[in-house]
Design an enzyme around this catalytic site. Sequence first.
Site, PDB file in Angstrom:
ATOM      1  N   VAL A  12      -5.102 -11.337  -5.368  1.00 34.30           N
ATOM      2  CA  VAL A  12      -5.336 -11.639  -4.159  1.00 34.30           C
ATOM      3  C   VAL A  12      -7.003 -11.150  -3.988  1.00 34.30           C
ATOM      4  O   VAL A  12      -7.808 -11.833  -3.243  1.00 34.30           O
ATOM      5  CB  VAL A  12      -4.731 -10.704  -2.921  1.00 34.30           C
ATOM      6  CG1 VAL A  12      -5.266 -11.038  -1.461  1.00 34.30           C
ATOM      7  CG2 VAL A  12      -3.369 -11.088  -2.815  1.00 34.30           C
ATOM      8  N   ALA A  31     -19.168 -15.978  11.281  1.00 34.27           N
ATOM      9  CA  ALA A  31     -19.155 -14.577  11.499  1.00 34.27           C
ATOM     10  C   ALA A  31     -20.550 -14.379  12.159  1.00 34.27           C
ATOM     11  O   ALA A  31     -20.712 -13.137  12.797  1.00 34.27           O
ATOM     12  CB  ALA A  31     -19.263 -13.993  10.291  1.00 34.27           C
ATOM     13  N   ARG A  44      -9.809  -2.115 -14.336  1.00 34.83           N
ATOM     14  CA  ARG A  44     -10.108  -2.756 -15.608  1.00 34.83           C
ATOM     15  C   ARG A  44     -11.475  -3.388 -15.482  1.00 34.83           C
ATOM     16  O   ARG A  44     -12.329  -3.223 -14.386  1.00 34.83           O
ATOM     17  CB  ARG A  44      -9.095  -4.027 -15.640  1.00 34.83           C
ATOM     18  CG  ARG A  44      -7.840  -3.888 -16.116  1.00 34.83           C
ATOM     19  CD  ARG A  44      -7.020  -5.085 -16.343  1.00 34.83           C
ATOM     20  NE  ARG A  44      -6.807  -5.593 -14.788  1.00 34.83           N
ATOM     21  CZ  ARG A  44      -6.302  -6.944 -14.702  1.00 34.83           C
ATOM     22  NH1 ARG A  44      -6.552  -7.534 -15.333  1.00 34.83           N
ATOM     23  NH2 ARG A  44      -5.912  -7.171 -13.227  1.00 34.83           N
ATOM     24  N   LYS A 100       1.652  -4.992   2.479  1.00 36.88           N
ATOM     25  CA  LYS A 100       2.491  -4.849   3.477  1.00 36.88           C
ATOM     26  C   LYS A 100       3.146  -3.537   3.178  1.00 36.88           C
ATOM     27  O   LYS A 100       3.613  -3.194   4.218  1.00 36.88           O
ATOM     28  CB  LYS A 100       3.541  -6.193   3.596  1.00 36.88           C
ATOM     29  CG  LYS A 100       4.118  -6.534   2.215  1.00 36.88           C
ATOM     30  CD  LYS A 100       3.084  -7.520   1.507  1.00 36.88           C
ATOM     31  CE  LYS A 100       3.549  -7.523   0.117  1.00 36.88           C
ATOM     32  NZ  LYS A 100       3.718  -9.061  -0.408  1.00 36.88           N
ATOM     33  N   VAL A 127       1.882 -10.347   6.293  1.00 33.58           N
ATOM     34  CA  VAL A 127       2.975 -11.155   6.399  1.00 33.58           C
ATOM     35  C   VAL A 127       2.596 -12.679   6.256  1.00 33.58           C
ATOM     36  O   VAL A 127       1.883 -13.240   6.836  1.00 33.58           O
ATOM     37  CB  VAL A 127       3.614 -11.032   7.948  1.00 33.58           C
ATOM     38  CG1 VAL A 127       4.945 -11.638   8.179  1.00 33.58           C
ATOM     39  CG2 VAL A 127       3.836  -9.399   8.163  1.00 33.58           C
ATOM     40  N   GLY A 182       1.375 -15.977  -9.545  1.00 38.65           N
ATOM     41  CA  GLY A 182       0.881 -14.942  -8.884  1.00 38.65           C
ATOM     42  C   GLY A 182       1.621 -14.801  -7.644  1.00 38.65           C
ATOM     43  O   GLY A 182       1.304 -14.108  -6.647  1.00 38.65           O
ATOM     44  N   ASP A 196      10.626  -6.542   0.182  1.00 37.36           N
ATOM     45  CA  ASP A 196       9.269  -7.136   0.588  1.00 37.36           C
ATOM     46  C   ASP A 196       9.480  -7.670   1.776  1.00 37.36           C
ATOM     47  O   ASP A 196       8.676  -7.752   2.860  1.00 37.36           O
ATOM     48  CB  ASP A 196       8.751  -8.335  -0.428  1.00 37.36           C
ATOM     49  CG  ASP A 196       7.523  -9.047   0.053  1.00 37.36           C
ATOM     50  OD1 ASP A 196       6.723  -8.334  -0.126  1.00 37.36           O
ATOM     51  OD2 ASP A 196       7.517  -9.959   0.374  1.00 37.36           O
ATOM     52  N   LYS A 200       8.038  -6.928   5.869  1.00 31.75           N
ATOM     53  CA  LYS A 200       7.466  -7.959   6.600  1.00 31.75           C
ATOM     54  C   LYS A 200       8.145  -7.878   7.809  1.00 31.75           C
ATOM     55  O   LYS A 200       7.366  -8.125   9.078  1.00 31.75           O
ATOM     56  CB  LYS A 200       7.318  -9.290   5.798  1.00 31.75           C
ATOM     57  CG  LYS A 200       6.397  -9.374   4.813  1.00 31.75           C
ATOM     58  CD  LYS A 200       6.749 -10.402   4.003  1.00 31.75           C
ATOM     59  CE  LYS A 200       5.626 -10.563   2.758  1.00 31.75           C
ATOM     60  NZ  LYS A 200       5.938 -11.517   1.782  1.00 31.75           N
ATOM     61  N   GLY A 298       0.558 -16.347  -2.939  1.00 33.65           N
ATOM     62  CA  GLY A 298      -0.558 -17.212  -3.798  1.00 33.65           C
ATOM     63  C   GLY A 298      -1.897 -16.720  -3.521  1.00 33.65           C
ATOM     64  O   GLY A 298      -2.271 -16.305  -2.339  1.00 33.65           O
TER      65      GLY A 298
HETATM   66  P1  NDP Z   1      -2.447  -7.538  -8.401  1.00 35.55           P
HETATM   67  O1  NDP Z   1      -1.478  -6.462  -9.318  1.00 35.55           O
HETATM   68  O2  NDP Z   1      -2.673  -8.911  -8.821  1.00 35.55           O
HETATM   69  O3  NDP Z   1      -3.787  -6.914  -8.296  1.00 35.55           O
HETATM   70  C1  NDP Z   1      -3.977  -5.502  -7.930  1.00 35.55           C
HETATM   71  C2  NDP Z   1      -5.465  -5.177  -8.753  1.00 35.55           C
HETATM   72  O4  NDP Z   1      -5.611  -3.766  -8.336  1.00 35.55           O
HETATM   73  C3  NDP Z   1      -5.043  -5.215 -10.165  1.00 35.55           C
HETATM   74  O5  NDP Z   1      -6.217  -5.938 -10.915  1.00 35.55           O
HETATM   75  C4  NDP Z   1      -5.090  -3.752 -10.529  1.00 35.55           C
HETATM   76  O6  NDP Z   1      -5.280  -3.441 -11.798  1.00 35.55           O
HETATM   77  C5  NDP Z   1      -5.894  -3.016  -9.652  1.00 35.55           C
HETATM   78  N1  NDP Z   1      -5.666  -1.682  -9.288  1.00 35.55           N
HETATM   79  C6  NDP Z   1      -4.412  -1.147  -9.489  1.00 35.55           C
HETATM   80  N2  NDP Z   1      -4.722   0.383  -9.390  1.00 35.55           N
HETATM   81  C7  NDP Z   1      -6.172   0.484  -9.134  1.00 35.55           C
HETATM   82  C8  NDP Z   1      -7.029   1.500  -8.802  1.00 35.55           C
HETATM   83  N3  NDP Z   1      -6.519   2.923  -8.814  1.00 35.55           N
HETATM   84  N4  NDP Z   1      -8.117   1.399  -8.538  1.00 35.55           N
HETATM   85  C9  NDP Z   1      -8.755   0.045  -8.368  1.00 35.55           C
HETATM   86  N5  NDP Z   1      -7.895  -1.171  -8.624  1.00 35.55           N
HETATM   87  C10 NDP Z   1      -6.713  -0.771  -9.040  1.00 35.55           C
HETATM   88  O7  NDP Z   1      -1.707  -7.560  -6.848  1.00 35.55           O
HETATM   89  P2  NDP Z   1      -1.914  -8.744  -5.921  1.00 35.55           P
HETATM   90  O8  NDP Z   1      -3.218  -9.381  -5.835  1.00 35.55           O
HETATM   91  O9  NDP Z   1      -0.830  -9.954  -5.864  1.00 35.55           O
HETATM   92  O10 NDP Z   1      -1.285  -7.952  -4.661  1.00 35.55           O
HETATM   93  C11 NDP Z   1      -2.265  -7.138  -4.005  1.00 35.55           C
HETATM   94  C12 NDP Z   1      -1.646  -6.729  -2.560  1.00 35.55           C
HETATM   95  O11 NDP Z   1      -1.577  -7.646  -1.625  1.00 35.55           O
HETATM   96  C13 NDP Z   1      -0.217  -6.194  -2.828  1.00 35.55           C
HETATM   97  O12 NDP Z   1       0.194  -5.147  -1.716  1.00 35.55           O
HETATM   98  C14 NDP Z   1       0.717  -7.274  -2.723  1.00 35.55           C
HETATM   99  O13 NDP Z   1       1.970  -7.088  -1.953  1.00 35.55           O
HETATM  100  C15 NDP Z   1      -0.172  -7.944  -1.647  1.00 35.55           C
HETATM  101  N6  NDP Z   1       0.205  -9.493  -1.474  1.00 35.55           N
HETATM  102  C16 NDP Z   1       0.161 -10.155  -2.492  1.00 35.55           C
HETATM  103  C17 NDP Z   1       0.278 -11.508  -2.388  1.00 35.55           C
HETATM  104  C18 NDP Z   1       0.264 -12.673  -3.665  1.00 35.55           C
HETATM  105  O14 NDP Z   1       0.848 -13.877  -3.401  1.00 35.55           O
HETATM  106  N7  NDP Z   1       0.267 -12.056  -4.752  1.00 35.55           N
HETATM  107  C19 NDP Z   1       0.578 -12.273  -1.105  1.00 35.55           C
HETATM  108  C20 NDP Z   1       0.124 -11.386   0.020  1.00 35.55           C
HETATM  109  C21 NDP Z   1       0.043 -10.022  -0.101  1.00 35.55           C
HETATM  110  P3  NDP Z   1      -4.328  -3.433 -13.221  1.00 35.55           P
HETATM  111  O15 NDP Z   1      -3.499  -4.714 -13.070  1.00 35.55           O
HETATM  112  O16 NDP Z   1      -4.884  -2.886 -14.289  1.00 35.55           O
HETATM  113  O17 NDP Z   1      -3.170  -2.382 -12.591  1.00 35.55           O
HETATM  114  N1  HSE Z   2       5.694 -11.402  -3.429  1.00 32.82           N
HETATM  115  C1  HSE Z   2       5.061 -11.715  -2.025  1.00 32.82           C
HETATM  116  C2  HSE Z   2       5.971 -13.228  -1.807  1.00 32.82           C
HETATM  117  C3  HSE Z   2       3.818 -12.235  -1.896  1.00 32.82           C
HETATM  118  O1  HSE Z   2       6.461 -13.672  -2.793  1.00 32.82           O
HETATM  119  O2  HSE Z   2       6.229 -13.576  -0.620  1.00 32.82           O
HETATM  120  C4  HSE Z   2       3.459 -12.691  -0.358  1.00 32.82           C
HETATM  121  O3  HSE Z   2       3.534 -11.554   0.371  1.00 32.82           O
END
Ligand code: NDP
Ligand code: HSE
Length: 404
Positions: A12, A31, A44, A100, A127, A182, A196, A200, A298
């Site tokens: 994200v 904006a 990373r 969430k 959500v 993803g 999850d 929501k 996604g």
């Molecule tokens: P990811 O795991 O892809 O991204 C999280 C990132 O945060 C990773 O790069 C991770 O690094 C990094 N990270 C972990 N710990 C730390 C830290 N202490 N300081 C800084 N960076 C850190 O997750 P997503 O992007 O998929 O999801 C992010 C959030 O959004 C979650 O709450 C998820 O539930 C929500 N979400 C996700 C959706 C999706 O489609 N993926 C859709 C809607 C909501 P590393 O990988 O090295 O740990």
């Molecule tokens: N893992 C969640 C899903 C991401 O598949 O709906 C979106 O919140």
Amino acid sequence: MVNVAILGFGTVGSGVAEVLTGHEGSIERKAGGLIRLKYILDVRDFPDSPFADRFVKDFAVIESDPEVDIVVETIGGASIALEFTRRALEAGKSVVTSNKELVATCGYELTQLAREKGVCYLFEASVGGGIPIIRPLSQCLAANEILEIYGILNGTTNYILTRMIRAGLTFDAALAEAQEKGYAERDPSADVDGHDACRKICILADIAFGRHISPDQVPTQGITGVTLADVDYAESAGKKIKLLGRAIRGEDGRVCAYVAPHLVDQSDPLAGVEDVFNAISVRGDAIGDVMFYGRGAGKLPTASAVVADVIDVARNMGHRKALSWEPGGPDAACGTDGLKSRWYVRAEAAADELRARLPGCKLLARRESGGGEAACLTEEELTRGQMEERLAGLNLRSALRVLD
Ligand code: NDP
Ligand code: HSE
């Protein structure tokens, strides 16, 4: 100019950076000023990223920079993300998130803190991924008493069910695809076990009904118990199996919220929601039924919702956008013990036995023989307790509610 810092450059967070910078001109127009991506925090290193010069490792850099107006939290989870969110709000910065888990568990505290500090805590992406639902629910439907919300709230499980049924993939292969794209949570059991979707439906219930509903007040069942036999029987009855989150406001004001797989009629719009798509139906006393549909997970769909919140904060700089609800408690939710529905049941029993115990039930047939089992749809609406009592002594292989 408004400065933004992104915490977490994963699926994200990287999408947010891409959308913010890729659509800079039109976003500036909407904006009312330039939105600059100043920092990205991640554990990373990303030396090849086009944003390589903006990475920092220490949150204190962001926290102490008075130029940073908006912090986008896309790390996930409720530990370090909670600490950084609190610190950002304390420092007078607005926070926008897709997390969430954090909103469902700590949303009350964080919206209160935002209120105290005169900043915003917004979470449209928490959500339904890219689907606008938080803002429509809190603003466009504000004139209504909300009576019920239900829908497909998890993209990963809907994707898995679709791929298993349409392409004949195994559960593990379908999950691996969802992870590759993803969609899945870092720990995918949060998706497949229903947690999850539970988070929501809690967030939606908080906003719709005005009191905090805690995830531990919401009975939650995922899709791991759903078998191809259930899918076959459902199809023979003209129905599909969908994982639904549901929240109903009772006459006493308490909320009955739960997550479980349901049988949905082929003619119901939810039955046509496939792949990573989500759909959320809201029933209000004035509007009746309204449905929201789109990509539920996604990178770019979710970034679309996050960046919309960023634009909203930037456009209204200095004017707090309030999203809040009252604290919860044991009297806020009522469980599902009293909830009646028709049931799909599959049990180790002869068809006559099921018919005798559930008078008027519709017996189901499947392509392959079930081997000492029978399945049916009850005619009567029963609570879970009543249904189990009728079938006492039988080995119940599956029992799912029917959405009528
Ligand atoms: P990811 O795991 O892809 O991204 C999280 C990132 O945060 C990773 O790069 C991770 O690094 C990094 N990270 C972990 N710990 C730390 C830290 N202490 N300081 C800084 N960076 C850190 O997750 P997503 O992007 O998929 O999801 C992010 C959030 O959004 C979650 O709450 C998820 O539930 C929500 N979400 C996700 C959706 C999706 O489609 N993926 C859709 C809607 C909501 P590393 O990988 O090295 O740990
Ligand atoms: N893992 C969640 C899903 C991401 O598949 O709906 C979106 O919140």
